[in-house]
Design an enzyme around this catalytic site. Structure first.
Site, PDB file in Angstrom:
ATOM      1  N   LYS A 189       0.849  -1.202   0.000  1.00  0.00           N
ATOM      2  CA  LYS A 189       0.000   0.000   0.000  1.00  0.00           C
ATOM      3  C   LYS A 189       0.879   1.244   0.000  1.00  0.00           C
ATOM      4  O   LYS A 189       1.714   1.436   0.878  1.00  0.00           O
ATOM      5  CB  LYS A 189      -0.919   0.040   1.218  1.00  0.00           C
ATOM      6  CG  LYS A 189      -1.974   1.157   1.075  1.00  0.00           C
ATOM      7  CD  LYS A 189      -2.739   1.451   2.357  1.00  0.00           C
ATOM      8  CE  LYS A 189      -2.041   2.441   3.249  1.00  0.00           C
ATOM      9  NZ  LYS A 189      -1.832   3.773   2.628  1.00  0.00           N
ATOM     10  N   GLY A 242       6.703   4.535   8.709  1.00  0.00           N
ATOM     11  CA  GLY A 242       5.829   5.676   8.969  1.00  0.00           C
ATOM     12  C   GLY A 242       5.974   6.123  10.404  1.00  0.00           C
ATOM     13  O   GLY A 242       7.042   5.965  11.014  1.00  0.00           O
ATOM     14  N   SER A 243       4.881   6.655  10.954  1.00  0.00           N
ATOM     15  CA  SER A 243       4.962   7.233  12.294  1.00  0.00           C
ATOM     16  C   SER A 243       5.020   6.138  13.364  1.00  0.00           C
ATOM     17  O   SER A 243       4.510   5.029  13.178  1.00  0.00           O
ATOM     18  CB  SER A 243       3.746   8.119  12.540  1.00  0.00           C
ATOM     19  OG  SER A 243       2.562   7.356  12.453  1.00  0.00           O
ATOM     20  N   THR A 244       5.596   6.477  14.500  1.00  0.00           N
ATOM     21  CA  THR A 244       5.700   5.537  15.610  1.00  0.00           C
ATOM     22  C   THR A 244       4.303   5.169  16.122  1.00  0.00           C
ATOM     23  O   THR A 244       4.037   4.017  16.450  1.00  0.00           O
ATOM     24  CB  THR A 244       6.584   6.147  16.715  1.00  0.00           C
ATOM     25  OG1 THR A 244       7.895   6.319  16.161  1.00  0.00           O
ATOM     26  CG2 THR A 244       6.694   5.253  17.935  1.00  0.00           C
ATOM     27  N   VAL A 246       1.465   4.933  14.418  1.00  0.00           N
ATOM     28  CA  VAL A 246       0.835   3.918  13.555  1.00  0.00           C
ATOM     29  C   VAL A 246       1.607   2.601  13.632  1.00  0.00           C
ATOM     30  O   VAL A 246       1.008   1.519  13.600  1.00  0.00           O
ATOM     31  CB  VAL A 246       0.692   4.432  12.102  1.00  0.00           C
ATOM     32  CG1 VAL A 246       0.227   3.320  11.178  1.00  0.00           C
ATOM     33  CG2 VAL A 246      -0.299   5.591  12.047  1.00  0.00           C
ATOM     34  N   GLY A 247       2.923   2.683  13.782  1.00  0.00           N
ATOM     35  CA  GLY A 247       3.726   1.458  13.927  1.00  0.00           C
ATOM     36  C   GLY A 247       3.233   0.612  15.089  1.00  0.00           C
ATOM     37  O   GLY A 247       3.143  -0.616  15.000  1.00  0.00           O
ATOM     38  N   GLU A 265       9.900   0.595  10.539  1.00  0.00           N
ATOM     39  CA  GLU A 265      10.891   1.665  10.357  1.00  0.00           C
ATOM     40  C   GLU A 265      10.164   2.946  10.748  1.00  0.00           C
ATOM     41  O   GLU A 265       9.302   3.406  10.008  1.00  0.00           O
ATOM     42  CB  GLU A 265      11.286   1.701   8.874  1.00  0.00           C
ATOM     43  CG  GLU A 265      12.617   2.308   8.593  1.00  0.00           C
ATOM     44  CD  GLU A 265      13.739   1.444   9.117  1.00  0.00           C
ATOM     45  OE1 GLU A 265      14.367   1.892  10.098  1.00  0.00           O
ATOM     46  OE2 GLU A 265      13.971   0.362   8.571  1.00  0.00           O
ATOM     47  N   CYS A 299      13.203  10.306   7.966  1.00  0.00           N
ATOM     48  CA  CYS A 299      13.151   9.679   9.280  1.00  0.00           C
ATOM     49  C   CYS A 299      14.495   9.857   9.991  1.00  0.00           C
ATOM     50  O   CYS A 299      14.549   9.915  11.201  1.00  0.00           O
ATOM     51  CB  CYS A 299      12.745   8.223   9.178  1.00  0.00           C
ATOM     52  SG  CYS A 299      13.575   7.376   7.861  1.00  0.00           S
ATOM     53  N   GLU A 398       9.144  14.311  16.882  1.00  0.00           N
ATOM     54  CA  GLU A 398       9.571  14.373  15.490  1.00  0.00           C
ATOM     55  C   GLU A 398       8.713  15.427  14.780  1.00  0.00           C
ATOM     56  O   GLU A 398       7.490  15.325  14.757  1.00  0.00           O
ATOM     57  CB  GLU A 398       9.373  13.004  14.832  1.00  0.00           C
ATOM     58  CG  GLU A 398       9.848  12.974  13.403  1.00  0.00           C
ATOM     59  CD  GLU A 398       9.762  11.591  12.771  1.00  0.00           C
ATOM     60  OE1 GLU A 398       8.683  10.975  12.838  1.00  0.00           O
ATOM     61  OE2 GLU A 398      10.777  11.150  12.204  1.00  0.00           O
TER      62      GLU A 398
HETATM   63  P1  NAI Z   1       1.434   7.645   8.985  1.00  0.00           P
HETATM   64  O1  NAI Z   1       2.245   6.781   9.872  1.00  0.00           O
HETATM   65  O2  NAI Z   1      -0.017   7.827   9.269  1.00  0.00           O
HETATM   66  O3  NAI Z   1       1.543   7.114   7.453  1.00  0.00           O
HETATM   67  C1  NAI Z   1       2.465   6.189   6.958  1.00  0.00           C
HETATM   68  C2  NAI Z   1       1.743   5.068   6.243  1.00  0.00           C
HETATM   69  O4  NAI Z   1       0.937   4.359   7.160  1.00  0.00           O
HETATM   70  C3  NAI Z   1       0.787   5.529   5.133  1.00  0.00           C
HETATM   71  O5  NAI Z   1       0.838   4.613   4.068  1.00  0.00           O
HETATM   72  C4  NAI Z   1      -0.558   5.460   5.830  1.00  0.00           C
HETATM   73  O6  NAI Z   1      -1.641   5.293   4.934  1.00  0.00           O
HETATM   74  C5  NAI Z   1      -0.389   4.233   6.684  1.00  0.00           C
HETATM   75  N1  NAI Z   1      -1.308   4.144   7.830  1.00  0.00           N
HETATM   76  C6  NAI Z   1      -1.896   5.160   8.520  1.00  0.00           C
HETATM   77  N2  NAI Z   1      -2.690   4.672   9.490  1.00  0.00           N
HETATM   78  C7  NAI Z   1      -2.607   3.325   9.429  1.00  0.00           C
HETATM   79  C8  NAI Z   1      -3.190   2.258  10.175  1.00  0.00           C
HETATM   80  N3  NAI Z   1      -4.032   2.486  11.182  1.00  0.00           N
HETATM   81  N4  NAI Z   1      -2.859   0.987   9.854  1.00  0.00           N
HETATM   82  C9  NAI Z   1      -1.985   0.733   8.851  1.00  0.00           C
HETATM   83  N5  NAI Z   1      -1.422   1.701   8.101  1.00  0.00           N
HETATM   84  C10 NAI Z   1      -1.719   2.973   8.374  1.00  0.00           C
HETATM   85  O7  NAI Z   1       2.133   9.045   8.931  1.00  0.00           O
HETATM   86  P2  NAI Z   1       1.530  10.481   8.499  1.00  0.00           P
HETATM   87  O8  NAI Z   1       0.262  10.800   9.218  1.00  0.00           O
HETATM   88  O9  NAI Z   1       1.517  10.553   7.028  1.00  0.00           O
HETATM   89  O10 NAI Z   1       2.664  11.430   9.106  1.00  0.00           O
HETATM   90  C11 NAI Z   1       2.664  11.741  10.489  1.00  0.00           C
HETATM   91  C12 NAI Z   1       4.038  11.775  11.060  1.00  0.00           C
HETATM   92  O11 NAI Z   1       4.612  10.487  10.955  1.00  0.00           O
HETATM   93  C13 NAI Z   1       5.012  12.676  10.350  1.00  0.00           C
HETATM   94  O12 NAI Z   1       4.897  13.991  10.766  1.00  0.00           O
HETATM   95  C14 NAI Z   1       6.314  12.052  10.746  1.00  0.00           C
HETATM   96  O13 NAI Z   1       6.678  12.503  12.023  1.00  0.00           O
HETATM   97  C15 NAI Z   1       6.002  10.576  10.809  1.00  0.00           C
HETATM   98  N6  NAI Z   1       6.400   9.875   9.587  1.00  0.00           N
HETATM   99  C16 NAI Z   1       7.586   9.215   9.611  1.00  0.00           C
HETATM  100  C17 NAI Z   1       8.042   8.596   8.473  1.00  0.00           C
HETATM  101  C18 NAI Z   1       9.340   7.878   8.476  1.00  0.00           C
HETATM  102  O14 NAI Z   1       9.939   7.714   7.419  1.00  0.00           O
HETATM  103  N7  NAI Z   1       9.803   7.383   9.604  1.00  0.00           N
HETATM  104  C19 NAI Z   1       7.312   8.659   7.204  1.00  0.00           C
HETATM  105  C20 NAI Z   1       6.048   9.332   7.302  1.00  0.00           C
HETATM  106  C21 NAI Z   1       5.637   9.930   8.463  1.00  0.00           C
END
Ligand code: NAI
Ligand code: MG
Length: 499
Positions: A189, A242-244, A246-247, A265, A299, A398
């Site tokens: 996804k 993605g975010s901690t 959601v992780g 990650e 990140c 972050e």
């Molecule tokens: P996010 O963690 O919501 O999004 C990342 C991915 O997770 C996207 O594909 C999203 O659709 C998916 N996702 C969201 N909710 C989910 C769920 N309940 N179950 C499974 N997958 C889900 O991050 P977002 O809201 O776009 O950004 C928020 C913060 O997260 C940023 O400000 C940043 O601090 C952090 N982030 C860190 C990243 C990294 O590379 N470590 C990348 C993106 C965001």
């Protein structure tokens, strides 16, 4: 369904916008679509299909069938490697088109997408393609000559992969390359903000000759499509970036469904450590690159700089000059001069501006930036805060934007205490011309560490988190362990049953 894209560099491209399942683009079962935005203008550039949990089921069935019938150990490992190499060649052939799509959708500078992001995709595909037929098990000698033991590195099966929007096409490659090399099939996804480059990759996957169902790519939102992947009973492993926050949810969903394997990650608050004996011009350059590269949306961004007291004033003078230079390079992705583009979305823009406001409220000194750049799109000035209290939000959370926090330290003990004062441990860098000190501090830090550099990743070297920054390592030989089960086989040579 397709979208015709035109780029500010005169180029054009057409992207298929359905869900990519079984090597075919198809609409979502309920026909839903959502809009994709160019963050430089806030305007819609495409409508793409939106996956529901039912679409995830269809994609998983396709991946399972492909795993059982054609891929896995049914396709010789060398052939899997060859297909990845072929895909790498196609990526190189379409370098500028892929980079343009990436720049339009994400906002990153075309000059960087075309010279870094897309070439790194080809490099990762080729690197893991090379591993496909070399990831062998061990033969294990034991005391007795009555038997011997060996291990096999078997594919796990169907892998769910959920990627973010900050490096859309590169994260796509980081995820699919080791999974496919080791014989898994994939349901991936993309992030809802940036689905387009992976959809163009889908066309190249067909052209390269991957069998139907080996790679399935869905556009959709986290709480629906992402959650359906993490909780799916027939997905054997989930890899998430993605975010901690959601992780944690992904891990919970894995735990309460089928205990699928999990790699994560996640976020970071990485320190850039500058000793008084550093080459200060270089250290300032790396510090600026550490936070402003990709508009702070990395990140591993070096979002906290710690400077030894003796060098602090000189460092700040040089940093102020550098940030003026960066300010002059904020602009549209297709402008040749651009280094820093817009943040990816209105939501991210708002989150970063809220962090800047909280920094001011918490009494920190705003040294540069702090405001919107321009009057449209999601651009933010490169920003620096000093005099930040250790427990302030901008020192702990972050921000994922072009916002740097600079502090002083007195000695190594003070530095290590400050550097570790966060829940994260993703990256760090140490700047000093004393190589013994550089290495010794690198060994004490709870994070992968650059010495006299920051944000430098390459496919051969692993990357991943300590503490709340994640589980598992991507890239390098270590990434193969994320995608294989180790099977032990015990063979009796000269052994009688005990009873
Ligand atoms: P996010 O963690 O919501 O999004 C990342 C991915 O997770 C996207 O594909 C999203 O659709 C998916 N996702 C969201 N909710 C989910 C769920 N309940 N179950 C499974 N997958 C889900 O991050 P977002 O809201 O776009 O950004 C928020 C913060 O997260 C940023 O400000 C940043 O601090 C952090 N982030 C860190 C990243 C990294 O590379 N470590 C990348 C993106 C965001
Ligand atoms: Mg977009």
């Amino acid at each position: 369904m397709s979208a015709n894209l035109s780029f500010n560099n005169g180029g054009k491209s057409t992207v298929q916008t359905g869900l990519f399942i079984n090597n075919k683009f198809q609409p979502a079962l309920d026909g839903k679509t959502f809009g994709v935005v160019n963050p430089a203008t806030g305007e819609e550039i495409a409508q793409v299909s939106e996956a529901s949990a039912k679409d995830i089921d269809v994609a998983v069935k396709a991946a399972r069938k492909a795993y059982d019938e054609v891929w896995g150990e049914r396709t010789p490992a060398a052939q899997r490697g060859k297909l990845l190499m072929k895909l790498a060649d196609l990526v190189e052939k379409h370098n500028d088109e892929l980079a343009s799509i990436e720049s339009l959708d994400n906002g990153k500078a075309f000059s960087i997408a075309s010279s870094f992001d897309v070439p790194s995709v080809a490099a990762n595909l080729r690197y893991f393609g090379g591993w496909a037929d070399k990831n062998t098990g061990q033969t294990i000698e034991v005391d007795s000559s009555a038997d011997f033991h060996y291990t096999r590195h078997e594919p796990i099966g169907v892998c769910g992969q959920i990627i973010p929007w900050n490096f859309p096409i590169l994260m796509f490659a980081w995820k699919i390359a080791p999974a496919l090399a080791t014989g898994n099939t994939v349901v991936l996804k993309t992030a809802e903000q940036t689905p387009l480059s992976a959809l163009k990759m889908a066309e190249l996957i067909v052209e390269a000759g991957f069998p139907p169902g080996v790679v399935n790519i869905v556009s959709g939102f986290g709480p629906v499509a992402g959650a359906a992947i993490s909780a799916h009973m027939d997905i054997d492993k989930v890899a998430f970036t993605g975010s901690t926050l959601v992780g944690r949810n992904v891990m919970k969903a894995a735990a309460s469904s089928n205990l699928k394997k999990v790699t994560l990650e996640l976020g970071g608050k990485s320190p850039v450590i500058v000793f008084g004996d550093a080459d200060l011009d270089q250290a300032v350059g790396w510090a600026a690159f550490g936070i402003y590269f990709n508009h702070g949306q990395c990140c591993c961004a070096g979002s906290r700089v710690f400077v030894e007291e003796s060098a602090y004033d000189e460092f700040m003078q040089k940093l102020s000059a550098k940030v003026k230079q960066v300010q002059g390079m904020v602009g549209d992705a297709f402008d040749k001069n651009t280094f820093q583009g817009p943040q990816v979305s209105q939501l991210q823009f708002d989150r970063i501006m809220a962090h800047i406001e909280s920094g001011k409220k918490d009494g920190a000194t705003l040294v540069s930036g702090g405001a919107r750049h321009g009057d449209k799109g999601y651009f933010i000035e490169p920003t620096i805060f000093t005099d930040v209290k250790p427990d302030a939000k901008i020192a702990q959370e972050e921000i994922f934007g072009p916002v740097l926090v600079v502090s002083k330290f007195t000695d190594e003990a003070d530095l290590l205490k400050k550097a570790h004062d966060t829940m994260y441990g993703l990256a760090a860098s140490v700047h000093t011309l004393n190589i013994k000190k550089g290495i010794s501090v690198a060994h004490k830090l709870k994070a992968g560490t650059g010495i006299n550099q920051h944000n430098q990743l390459t496919p051969q070297v692993p990357f991943g988190g300590y503490k709340a920054s994640g589980i598992g390592r991507e890239m390098g030989q270590y990434a193969l362990t994320n995608y294989t089960n180790v099977k032990a086989v015990h063979l009796a040579l000269d052994k009688q049953a005990p009873i």
